[in-house]
Write a protein that holds these residues in place. Structure first.
Motif, short mmCIF file in Angstrom:
data_model
loop_
_atom_site.label_atom_id
_atom_site.label_comp_id
_atom_site.label_asym_id
_atom_site.label_seq_id
_atom_site.Cartn_x
_atom_site.Cartn_y
_atom_site.Cartn_z
N UNK A 5 8.89 10.01 -15.20
CA UNK A 5 8.41 9.41 -13.83
C UNK A 5 8.98 8.22 -13.29
N UNK A 6 9.37 7.19 -14.17
CA UNK A 6 10.04 6.15 -13.77
C UNK A 6 11.50 6.66 -13.35
N UNK A 7 12.30 7.33 -14.12
CA UNK A 7 13.51 7.93 -13.92
C UNK A 7 13.53 8.43 -12.29
N UNK A 8 12.41 9.59 -12.16
CA UNK A 8 12.46 10.43 -10.98
C UNK A 8 12.19 9.55 -9.87
N UNK A 9 11.46 8.26 -9.98
CA UNK A 9 11.30 7.38 -8.75
C UNK A 9 12.87 6.65 -8.39
N UNK A 10 13.39 6.25 -9.62
CA UNK A 10 14.70 5.57 -9.49
C UNK A 10 15.52 6.48 -8.69
N UNK A 11 15.69 7.75 -9.65
CA UNK A 11 16.63 8.78 -8.73
C UNK A 11 16.25 9.31 -7.29
N UNK A 12 15.10 9.02 -6.86
CA UNK A 12 14.54 9.68 -5.67
C UNK A 12 14.99 8.23 -4.66
N UNK A 13 15.06 7.02 -5.03
CA UNK A 13 15.35 6.02 -4.05
C UNK A 13 17.01 6.06 -3.99
N UNK B 151 18.83 8.81 -4.09
CA UNK B 151 19.33 9.86 -3.30
C UNK B 151 19.05 9.59 -1.71
N UNK B 152 17.96 8.79 -1.33
CA UNK B 152 17.76 8.26 -0.08
C UNK B 152 19.04 7.48 0.33
N UNK B 153 19.36 6.56 -0.63
CA UNK B 153 20.43 5.62 -0.35
C UNK B 153 21.75 6.12 -0.23
N UNK B 154 21.96 7.21 -1.12
CA UNK B 154 23.42 7.99 -0.91
C UNK B 154 23.26 8.92 0.35
N UNK B 155 22.20 9.62 0.69
CA UNK B 155 22.26 10.14 1.86
C UNK B 155 22.66 9.41 3.28
N UNK C 184 0.61 -1.10 -0.10
CA UNK C 184 0.03 0.03 0.16
C UNK C 184 0.73 1.29 0.05
N UNK C 185 2.29 1.12 -0.15
CA UNK C 185 3.08 2.23 -0.23
C UNK C 185 3.58 2.43 -1.57
N UNK C 186 3.67 3.62 -2.28
CA UNK C 186 4.13 3.70 -3.65
C UNK C 186 5.51 4.24 -3.65
N UNK C 187 6.03 4.42 -2.67
CA UNK C 187 7.53 4.79 -2.72
C UNK C 187 7.82 5.90 -2.95
N UNK C 188 9.00 6.43 -3.46
CA UNK C 188 10.26 5.55 -3.13
C UNK C 188 10.79 5.42 -2.01
N UNK C 189 10.23 6.28 -0.79
CA UNK C 189 10.66 6.21 0.57
C UNK C 189 10.81 4.86 1.04
N UNK C 190 9.62 4.25 0.89
CA UNK C 190 9.58 2.65 1.59
C UNK C 190 10.48 1.93 0.64
N UNK C 191 10.81 1.88 -0.40
CA UNK C 191 11.87 1.37 -1.61
C UNK C 191 13.28 1.26 -0.56
N UNK C 192 13.61 2.61 -0.30
CA UNK C 192 14.84 2.72 0.30
C UNK C 192 14.62 2.15 1.88
N UNK D 267 13.25 -0.20 2.96
CA UNK D 267 13.26 -1.96 3.05
C UNK D 267 14.85 -2.13 2.84
N UNK D 268 15.29 -1.57 1.93
CA UNK D 268 16.91 -1.73 1.60
C UNK D 268 17.67 -1.28 2.71
N UNK D 269 17.71 -0.21 3.37
CA UNK D 269 18.17 0.01 4.69
C UNK D 269 18.08 -0.92 5.68
N UNK D 270 16.90 -1.33 5.70
CA UNK D 270 16.76 -2.45 6.92
C UNK D 270 17.26 -3.67 6.67
N UNK D 271 17.54 -4.15 5.43
CA UNK D 271 18.54 -5.14 5.25
C UNK D 271 19.78 -5.09 5.45
N UNK D 272 20.28 -3.71 5.24
CA UNK D 272 21.55 -3.19 5.77
C UNK D 272 21.63 -3.31 7.19
N UNK D 273 20.51 -3.12 8.20
CA UNK D 273 20.94 -2.99 9.34
C UNK D 273 20.99 -4.51 10.01
#
Ligand code: ATP
Ligand code: MG
Length: 435
Positions: free
Chosen positions: A244-252, A254-258, A144-152, A154-160
């Motif tokens: 739109x697809x590129x924007x989603x990808x770049x947003x994910x 950016x969060x991972x970079x940060x 139920x989440x459209x992301x990209x915040x949740x995409x990032x 979930x990936x950061x949770x795996x890192x943890x």
């Protein structure tokens, strides 16, 4: 005499570390430690536990995963229910079942859900190290989440999780990232890819020729060295993505970079199920040969509708537990001991009636107590105590018992032996408990 019955090929027993097994599969201690660790991490990110059946209607996977995927074409354990003729399948993955359950129970009516499950999956593959016919997955889904915040997230949770397990990102495991865009973008890329591959048909292997018109994207994923040049120069899906697809990808990104997480963009990363769109990722290792993917996932915004539900954005991943634990074993990472705190020595069977209430009182205070059972000399019991890894032996000797006491003997380090009253165990339990 008939031969002993053995486990089905590719389906493994998980046993305590003390069993000396030939196949070198991870021990049940490692398994339990992993489970405890992951429960802690998932809880901190707000994921809730759920379970689905192991058997589902075959149609769920055919419709959910896609008819021309490897899994549906050749890896499913399917059978006819002899009672009513239903076509059933042992689940090869967890996402389709979870989405089916969500639609069936209208479970997202009150808003999005973060969920996880864990258990056996079944695929009819050629068994080898890191590849089994029954294997276990941790499966995590944010629905139920459209992301990209949740995409990032979930990936950061795996890192943890890696951090808590002692795996070093960049050294033991690496993140690979890609975007599969949306179905229209994939269709345009697919047409260009087929045209390109037809021009190089002489260089395709059997699998490649078979997939040319059914699943050409999967050809890009080939492990055949002879085809690397062809797939290297093939049209890239990334070049077909819209704004739109590129924007989603770049947003994910950016969060991972940060968050300081390094990754490699792998434009050929495709994943094995048809349901993915936008973000896809894999956590890979170089230490397990060709079974190098320990965790893979991505976004699957179309799956709910495909399975008859309302349009619902979703992202998730599956983590192969055997592969991960093999990796941890191979790296020799430190795993907390599962040894008891205390081993109870009972030189005389008559001691039991006095000893048992003491052991129970200690357990009530959280002390892990292993009681010697089966008799034997003091010497042989003491050997067992030492081998158990316990930090203390409790010796219920006749002399001590006669005085209403028990001897507490340190087995590790150079502490002094002491005696303790039998009837105040709760008071001295803390001295024995692991901090
Ligand atoms: P592979 O490319 O290695 O076949 P996959 O793409 O089929 O993997 P997924 O369906 O994405 O794998 O499953 C997620 C994870 O489950 C994989 O990354 C892997 O760790 C694990 N896994 C998949 N198949 C097996 C198997 N047969 N035995 C053990 N683990 C497996
Ligand atoms: Mg596979």
């Amino acid at each position: 005499m008939s031969k002993n019955i053995q486990a089905v090929k590719g389906m493994n027993d998980i046993l305590p570390a003390s069993v000396d097994r030939k196949d070198k599969l991870p021990s049940s201690q490692l398994w339990s430690w992993f489970e405890t660790t992951l429960r802690g991490v998932l809880q901190r990110y707000g994921y809730q536990y759920m379970l689905t059946p192991i058997v589902e209607p075959t149609a769920l996977f055919v419709r959910g995963l896609g008819e021309v995927t490897d899994i549906v074409e050749k890896e499913m354990y399917s059978f006819t229910d002899s009672m009513n003729g239903d076509q059933l399948t042992l689940r090869p993955e967890a996402t389709a079942g979870i989405v089916r359950a969500m639609v069936e129970h209208n479970a997202l009516y009150n808003g999005p859900l973060r969920l996880w499950t864990m258990g056996p999956m079944f695929r009819h593959e050629r068994p080898q190290k890191g590849r089994y016919r029954q294997f276990n997955q941790l499966d995590v889904e944010a629905l139920g989440f459209a992301g990209p915040d949740v995409d990032a997230e979930i990936i950061l949770m795996v890192r943890r999780l890696w951090q808590e397990l002692g795996l070093v990102v960049g050294q033991h495991v690496r993140l690979e990232l890609n975007s599969l865009g949306q179905p229209e973008e994939r269709a345009a890329h697919r047409a260009a890819l087929i045209a390109y591959l037809e021009g190089h048909a002489d260089k395709l292997d059997e699998d490649g020729k078979r997939r040319l018109h059914s699943n050409p994207l999967r050809i890009l994923d080939t492990k055949n060295p002879a085809m690397q040049d062809v797939v290297e120069a093939a049209p890239k899906l990334m070049d077909f993505l819209g704004e739109a697809s590129l924007a989603h990808f770049n947003a994910v990104r950016a969060i991972l970079d940060a968050a300081g997480l390094e990754y490699r963009i792998n434009t050929r990363l495709v994943r094995g199920m048809d349901y993915y769109n936008l973000t896809v990722f894999e956590w890979v290792t170089d230490q397990l040969g060709s079974q190098g993917t320990v965790c893979g996932g991505g976004r699957y915004d179309g799956l709910f509708e495909q399975l008859g539900g309302k349009p619902t954005p979703a992202v998730g991943f599956g983590l192969g537990i055997e592969r991960l634990l093999l990796l941890i074993d191979e790296l020799g990472l430190a795993v907390p001991s599962s040894a008891p705190d205390v081993y109870a020595i009972l030189p005389d069977a008559a001691a039991l009636s006095q000893a048992m209430p003491v052991l129970e009182a200690l357990r009530a205070e959280g002390v892990a107590v292993q009681m010697h059972a089966g008799g034997g000399s003091f010497k042989s019991q003491f050997k067992k105590a030492d081998a158990s890894g316990a930090r203390f032996a409790l010796v219920f000797g006749a002399d001590e018992l006669a005085r209403g006491e028990v001897a507490v003997k340190p087995l590790r380090g150079d502490g002094e032996q002491v005696t303790r009253p039998l009837n105040t165990a709760a008071a001295w339990a803390a001295d024995l408990r692991t901090a």
